[in-house]
Scaffold this motif. Structure first.
Motif, mmCIF file in Angstrom:
data_model
loop_
_atom_site.group_PDB
_atom_site.id
_atom_site.type_symbol
_atom_site.label_atom_id
_atom_site.label_comp_id
_atom_site.label_asym_id
_atom_site.label_seq_id
_atom_site.Cartn_x
_atom_site.Cartn_y
_atom_site.Cartn_z
ATOM 1 N N PRO A 31 13.625 -4.489 8.096
ATOM 2 C CA PRO A 31 14.048 -4.861 9.455
ATOM 3 C C PRO A 31 13.869 -6.302 9.871
ATOM 4 O O PRO A 31 12.964 -6.984 9.423
ATOM 5 N N SER A 32 14.943 -6.834 10.500
ATOM 6 C CA SER A 32 14.823 -8.265 10.914
ATOM 7 C C SER A 32 13.462 -8.407 11.854
ATOM 8 O O SER A 32 13.162 -7.720 12.669
ATOM 9 N N GLY A 33 12.758 -9.301 11.478
ATOM 10 C CA GLY A 33 11.742 -9.895 12.133
ATOM 11 C C GLY A 33 10.405 -8.932 12.005
ATOM 12 O O GLY A 33 9.247 -9.202 12.270
ATOM 13 N N LEU A 34 10.482 -8.288 10.898
ATOM 14 C CA LEU A 34 9.294 -7.179 10.400
ATOM 15 C C LEU A 34 8.826 -7.840 9.015
ATOM 16 O O LEU A 34 9.651 -8.395 8.092
ATOM 17 N N LYS A 35 7.520 -7.639 8.637
ATOM 18 C CA LYS A 35 6.940 -7.815 7.255
ATOM 19 C C LYS A 35 6.287 -6.781 6.975
ATOM 20 O O LYS A 35 5.331 -6.126 7.754
ATOM 21 N N PHE A 36 6.289 -6.197 5.812
ATOM 22 C CA PHE A 36 5.303 -5.219 5.150
ATOM 23 C C PHE A 36 4.304 -5.874 4.599
ATOM 24 O O PHE A 36 4.322 -6.854 3.867
ATOM 25 N N MET A 37 2.987 -5.440 5.172
ATOM 26 C CA MET A 37 1.583 -6.101 4.926
ATOM 27 C C MET A 37 1.185 -5.270 3.588
ATOM 28 O O MET A 37 0.307 -4.480 3.539
ATOM 29 N N VAL A 38 2.103 -5.344 2.576
ATOM 30 C CA VAL A 38 1.523 -4.728 1.055
ATOM 31 C C VAL A 38 1.509 -5.869 0.164
ATOM 32 O O VAL A 38 2.425 -6.463 -0.007
ATOM 33 N N ASP A 39 0.473 -5.800 -0.612
ATOM 34 C CA ASP A 39 0.522 -6.827 -1.720
ATOM 35 C C ASP A 39 1.349 -6.640 -2.831
ATOM 36 O O ASP A 39 1.802 -7.700 -3.223
ATOM 37 N N GLU A 40 1.559 -5.669 -3.204
ATOM 38 C CA GLU A 40 2.441 -5.368 -4.280
ATOM 39 C C GLU A 40 3.495 -4.364 -3.796
ATOM 40 O O GLU A 40 3.138 -2.984 -4.091
ATOM 41 N N PRO A 41 4.661 -4.688 -3.166
ATOM 42 C CA PRO A 41 5.443 -3.718 -2.770
ATOM 43 C C PRO A 41 6.050 -2.820 -3.868
ATOM 44 O O PRO A 41 6.424 -1.614 -4.005
ATOM 45 N N GLU A 42 6.262 -3.522 -5.196
ATOM 46 C CA GLU A 42 6.785 -2.725 -6.285
ATOM 47 C C GLU A 42 5.395 -1.502 -6.690
ATOM 48 O O GLU A 42 6.114 -0.445 -7.326
ATOM 49 N N GLU A 43 4.461 -1.555 -6.344
ATOM 50 C CA GLU A 43 3.221 -0.489 -6.579
ATOM 51 C C GLU A 43 3.310 0.595 -5.547
ATOM 52 O O GLU A 43 2.706 1.526 -5.843
ATOM 53 N N PHE A 44 3.951 0.253 -4.450
ATOM 54 C CA PHE A 44 4.030 1.387 -3.066
ATOM 55 C C PHE A 44 5.167 2.127 -3.466
ATOM 56 O O PHE A 44 6.437 1.885 -3.168
ATOM 57 N N THR A 45 4.810 3.506 -3.904
ATOM 58 C CA THR A 45 5.795 4.197 -4.089
ATOM 59 C C THR A 45 5.923 5.181 -2.900
ATOM 60 O O THR A 45 5.135 5.826 -2.147
ATOM 61 N N VAL A 46 7.422 5.131 -2.584
ATOM 62 C CA VAL A 46 8.050 5.984 -1.315
ATOM 63 C C VAL A 46 8.190 7.201 -1.818
ATOM 64 O O VAL A 46 7.969 8.083 -0.923
ATOM 65 N N ALA A 47 8.879 7.438 -2.651
ATOM 66 C CA ALA A 47 9.492 8.945 -3.114
ATOM 67 C C ALA A 47 9.801 8.892 -4.502
ATOM 68 O O ALA A 47 10.133 7.842 -5.347
ATOM 69 N N THR A 48 9.494 10.118 -5.095
ATOM 70 C CA THR A 48 9.858 10.601 -6.499
ATOM 71 C C THR A 48 10.755 11.561 -6.551
ATOM 72 O O THR A 48 10.463 12.406 -5.675
#
Length: 239
Positions: free
Chosen positions: A166-183
């Motif tokens: 979302p606009s104005g937002l930052k995810f504070m995660v070092d490696e977003p590719e390794e953060f699994t949301v759903a499988t």
């Protein structure tokens, strides 16, 4: 986004300890603490009903009006819930400046689960990452982040790197590719248990010795007559 802020009115709390806290809860009040920007802590108590209404609206930024003081913008820092009933037992607020970015935990929700082709084929959808730390101005922190899973096929994975920010937002995660949301995994196949093999009872068969202390059945044995002097025959051993 949390732009229309609600106002929560609370009163100062000057009684502490387990007994005082239990008494507050019996009276329909919830104890809490608001932490100022300088680190000072101000204890308060609030109506459990008013708090329940506020939380049900999903507010992340509210104006906290402590009796006798001017309302200040705050965000929820921490909540403690009853392990069984789920009601809020204690609440911490953090005072914020509206022109300074802060970090906060935001819930991740899934939508379109029933429409996912993999789910319709019997696959198992697992919601892995349920919260993410974000950084933004207090007025830009969303109540939740919604992830669309309606196109997921079997063996698909959605990670944070593929989630629109979302606009104005930052995810504070070092490696977003390794953060699994759903499988979405293949259907689980239950293995049928192997049939139990009954153990055959051991029988004393022909040619086998009977257990000690037991007589062999008539007609069984070595087929030879007992020698004289053994068994039940008469002896001629007269004196």
């Amino acid at each position: 986004m949390a732009q229309d802020r609600a106002t929560l009115k609370v009163s100062p709390r000057d009684l502490f300890g387990t007994r005082a806290t239990k008494r507050l809860r019996r009276e329909g009040l919830v104890p809490g603490v608001v932490y100022g920007q300088g680190g000072e802590a101000r204890p308060f108590q609030v109506s459990a009903r008013d708090l329940r209404i506020l939380l049900s609206e999903g507010q992340t930024l509210v104006d906290l009006e402590l009796e006798g003081s001017k309302a200040v913008p705050v965000v929820i820092k921490e909540q403690q819930h009853h392990p069984v009933r789920g009601e809020v037992m204690h609440l911490d607020f953090l005072e914020v400046r509206l022109d300074e970015e802060i970090q906060a935990e935001v819930t991740i929700e899934l939508e379109g689960t029933d429409q996912a082709p993999g789910v319709r084929e019997g696959g198992v959808l697992e919601h892995v990452g349920r919260e993410v730390t974000v950084e933004a101005l207090p007025t830009e922190i969303p109540e939740r982040i919604t992830v669309d899973v309606s196109e997921m096929e079997i063996n698909d994975t959605i990670n944070l790197a593929s989630v629109p920010v979302p606009s104005g937002l930052k995810f504070m995660v070092d490696e977003p590719e390794e953060f699994t949301v759903a499988t979405l995994s293949p259907p689980r196949v239950e293995e049928e248990p192997e049939p139990e093999v009954e153990e055959e009872a051991e029988l004393v068969g022909e040619g086998e010795e009977a257990p000690e202390g037991e007589e062999a059945p008539e007609g069984e044995g070595d087929g030879q007559p007992a020698p004289e002097g053994e068994g039940g025959g008469d002896s001629d051993g007269g004196e």
